[in-house]
Design a protein around this motif. Structure first.
Motif, PDB file in Angstrom:
ATOM      1  N   LEU A 178       0.829  -1.205   0.000  1.00 45.43           N
ATOM      2  CA  LEU A 178       0.000   0.000   0.000  1.00 45.43           C
ATOM      3  C   LEU A 178       0.865   1.257   0.000  1.00 45.43           C
ATOM      4  O   LEU A 178       0.540   2.245  -0.664  1.00 45.43           O
ATOM      5  CB  LEU A 178      -0.946   0.002   1.201  1.00 45.43           C
ATOM      6  CG  LEU A 178      -1.981  -1.128   1.259  1.00 45.43           C
ATOM      7  CD1 LEU A 178      -2.897  -0.952   2.462  1.00 45.43           C
ATOM      8  CD2 LEU A 178      -2.798  -1.221  -0.019  1.00 45.43           C
ATOM      9  N   ARG A 179       1.980   1.216   0.724  1.00 50.59           N
ATOM     10  CA  ARG A 179       2.881   2.370   0.742  1.00 50.59           C
ATOM     11  C   ARG A 179       3.535   2.605  -0.619  1.00 50.59           C
ATOM     12  O   ARG A 179       3.968   3.727  -0.910  1.00 50.59           O
ATOM     13  CB  ARG A 179       3.982   2.154   1.785  1.00 50.59           C
ATOM     14  CG  ARG A 179       3.553   2.374   3.211  1.00 50.59           C
ATOM     15  CD  ARG A 179       4.769   2.517   4.110  1.00 50.59           C
ATOM     16  NE  ARG A 179       4.430   2.277   5.511  1.00 50.59           N
ATOM     17  CZ  ARG A 179       4.517   1.102   6.108  1.00 50.59           C
ATOM     18  NH1 ARG A 179       4.945   0.051   5.437  1.00 50.59           N
ATOM     19  NH2 ARG A 179       4.194   0.974   7.378  1.00 50.59           N
ATOM     20  N   MET A 190       2.068   2.679  -3.327  1.00 55.59           N
ATOM     21  CA  MET A 190       1.123   3.408  -4.164  1.00 55.59           C
ATOM     22  C   MET A 190       1.378   4.913  -4.023  1.00 55.59           C
ATOM     23  O   MET A 190       2.124   5.348  -3.148  1.00 55.59           O
ATOM     24  CB  MET A 190      -0.307   3.023  -3.790  1.00 55.59           C
ATOM     25  CG  MET A 190      -0.612   1.563  -4.100  1.00 55.59           C
ATOM     26  SD  MET A 190      -2.329   1.078  -3.746  1.00 55.59           S
ATOM     27  CE  MET A 190      -2.256  -0.666  -4.148  1.00 55.59           C
ATOM     28  N   PRO A 191       0.793   5.738  -4.890  1.00 57.01           N
ATOM     29  CA  PRO A 191       1.113   7.175  -4.915  1.00 57.01           C
ATOM     30  C   PRO A 191       0.853   7.895  -3.591  1.00 57.01           C
ATOM     31  O   PRO A 191      -0.077   7.553  -2.846  1.00 57.01           O
ATOM     32  CB  PRO A 191       0.198   7.713  -6.022  1.00 57.01           C
ATOM     33  CG  PRO A 191      -0.049   6.537  -6.910  1.00 57.01           C
ATOM     34  CD  PRO A 191      -0.118   5.356  -5.995  1.00 57.01           C
ATOM     35  N   SER A 212      -2.694   9.009  -1.739  1.00 55.71           N
ATOM     36  CA  SER A 212      -3.709   8.048  -2.194  1.00 55.71           C
ATOM     37  C   SER A 212      -4.538   7.531  -1.021  1.00 55.71           C
ATOM     38  O   SER A 212      -4.174   7.678   0.155  1.00 55.71           O
ATOM     39  CB  SER A 212      -3.049   6.863  -2.901  1.00 55.71           C
ATOM     40  OG  SER A 212      -2.220   6.144  -1.996  1.00 55.71           O
ATOM     41  N   ALA A 230      -4.757   4.483  -0.352  1.00 53.31           N
ATOM     42  CA  ALA A 230      -3.900   3.462   0.258  1.00 53.31           C
ATOM     43  C   ALA A 230      -3.040   4.057   1.364  1.00 53.31           C
ATOM     44  O   ALA A 230      -2.926   3.491   2.458  1.00 53.31           O
ATOM     45  CB  ALA A 230      -3.010   2.816  -0.803  1.00 53.31           C
ATOM     46  N   HIS A 231      -2.430   5.217   1.108  1.00 55.11           N
ATOM     47  CA  HIS A 231      -1.591   5.858   2.112  1.00 55.11           C
ATOM     48  C   HIS A 231      -2.426   6.307   3.306  1.00 55.11           C
ATOM     49  O   HIS A 231      -2.008   6.155   4.456  1.00 55.11           O
ATOM     50  CB  HIS A 231      -0.854   7.047   1.499  1.00 55.11           C
ATOM     51  CG  HIS A 231       0.364   6.652   0.732  1.00 55.11           C
ATOM     52  ND1 HIS A 231       1.512   7.407   0.688  1.00 55.11           N
ATOM     53  CD2 HIS A 231       0.628   5.556  -0.033  1.00 55.11           C
ATOM     54  CE1 HIS A 231       2.424   6.814  -0.071  1.00 55.11           C
ATOM     55  NE2 HIS A 231       1.895   5.689  -0.521  1.00 55.11           N
ATOM     56  N   SER A 249      -9.475  -1.297  -6.595  1.00 57.16           N
ATOM     57  CA  SER A 249      -9.258  -0.357  -7.702  1.00 57.16           C
ATOM     58  C   SER A 249      -9.206   1.086  -7.227  1.00 57.16           C
ATOM     59  O   SER A 249      -8.659   1.957  -7.911  1.00 57.16           O
ATOM     60  CB  SER A 249     -10.361  -0.515  -8.752  1.00 57.16           C
ATOM     61  OG  SER A 249     -11.600  -0.011  -8.277  1.00 57.16           O
ATOM     62  N   LEU A 275      -7.782   2.056  -4.248  1.00 56.14           N
ATOM     63  CA  LEU A 275      -6.637   2.288  -3.373  1.00 56.14           C
ATOM     64  C   LEU A 275      -5.575   3.221  -3.952  1.00 56.14           C
ATOM     65  O   LEU A 275      -5.040   4.074  -3.224  1.00 56.14           O
ATOM     66  CB  LEU A 275      -6.001   0.946  -2.986  1.00 56.14           C
ATOM     67  CG  LEU A 275      -6.797   0.101  -1.987  1.00 56.14           C
ATOM     68  CD1 LEU A 275      -6.201  -1.298  -1.880  1.00 56.14           C
ATOM     69  CD2 LEU A 275      -6.827   0.764  -0.617  1.00 56.14           C
ATOM     70  N   PRO A 276      -5.205   3.138  -5.250  1.00 59.41           N
ATOM     71  CA  PRO A 276      -4.148   4.015  -5.761  1.00 59.41           C
ATOM     72  C   PRO A 276      -4.592   5.448  -6.021  1.00 59.41           C
ATOM     73  O   PRO A 276      -3.756   6.320  -6.286  1.00 59.41           O
ATOM     74  CB  PRO A 276      -3.736   3.348  -7.091  1.00 59.41           C
ATOM     75  CG  PRO A 276      -4.423   2.023  -7.117  1.00 59.41           C
ATOM     76  CD  PRO A 276      -5.621   2.152  -6.250  1.00 59.41           C
TER      77      PRO A 276
END
Length: 260
Positions: A83-84, A86-87, A90, A92-93, A215, A217-218
């Motif tokens: 997850l980290r 990813m941008p 985001s 995810a972050h 889909s 998460l990013p």
């Protein structure tokens, strides 16, 4: 291969049992970390509209695809390294930051639910899978709705969640909990207004638990909120500011109300 039934024929109907639910509610406000009590309350107050919402998702193209894909959200959400990657900014972050700050894990919520599940009959049907998905997306509700894990934030989130999936147990806890919080909150604090706002925001937004979470998460957090039509919880945020100005800790109010 025959698919699972949407509702197992042995599964009992959605009879409401408010007295039993209230007993577990009292246990919950005495210890907000005792998440198992939420499962008991919602089990006794599920209602027919929740089943209708579940059926609509389970028979939709997205619901059928996600269920048959075999994806297991807890494993995906607990892989913080992935997850980290990813941008920045985001969803995810935001998820990783929230879970680490609160000392939570997706697997931990599964374990709490399984502790409850060991005490009640289980049924091998699609409705069981749907309930697990609602469990696994709970912390996404926190992040996307803007409600924290303080008692008022949890109550507002339950009102938001009721509007999303029509589980009467959520609404039951939200409103009774709000009455408890009013006992200790400074006079004039718009507790009930915050609950109504949570319910209104949940109704206006697309259903979070029905989304393809992986889909999303990013994507930038604010983009996801806009995409799903999630409004800002202005009343709740204003109350937190007023608590801070008064030197009150929002995390202790509910425990004080319970013991008053």
């Amino acid at each position: 291969m025959t698919d699972l039934p949407i509702i197992h024929p042995a599964r009992p109907g959605s009879r409401l049992r408010p007295i039993k639910a209230f007993r577990h509610f009292r246990n919950l406000i005495a210890d907000k970390e005792d998440t198992e009590q939420v499962f008991h309350v919602t089990n006794y107050l599920r209602g027919k509209r929740y089943v209708t919402e579940a059926k609509q998702f389970l028979t939709s193209p997205t619901g059928m695809r996600l269920r048959k894909s075999g994806e297991y959200l807890p494993d995906i959400l607990d892989d913080h390294d992935a997850l980290r990657a990813m941008p920045a900014g985001s969803l995810a972050h935001a998820y990783v930051e929230f879970m680490q700050r609160e000392g939570l894990s997706a697997a931990g919520l599964v374990a709490e639910q399984q502790s409850f599940a060991a005490k009640v009959p289980q049924y091998d049907d699609q409705l069981e899978w749907y309930g697990n998905r609602m469990r696994d997306t709970h912390d996404m509700f926190h992040i996307l709705s803007g409600y924290g894990r303080d008692p008022l934030g949890e109550l507002c989130l339950l009102a938001f969640s009721y509007a999303q999936n029509k589980s009467l147990g959520f609404l039951f806890i939200a409103w009774l909990g709000a009455l408890e919080e009013r006992k200790i909150a400074p006079k004039g604090t718009p507790i009930l207004k915050a609950i109504r706002e949570g319910q209104r925001n949940g109704k206006a937004a697309q259903k979070i638990g029905h989304q393809d979470i992986v889909s999303l998460l990013p994507l930038p957090l604010e983009e996801v909120r806009a995409k799903l039509g999630i409004n800002s919880p202005d009343t709740y945020q204003a109350i937190l500011k007023s608590y801070d100005s008064a030197g009150l800790d929002p995390n202790h109010l509910m425990a004080e109300a319970c013991c008053a």
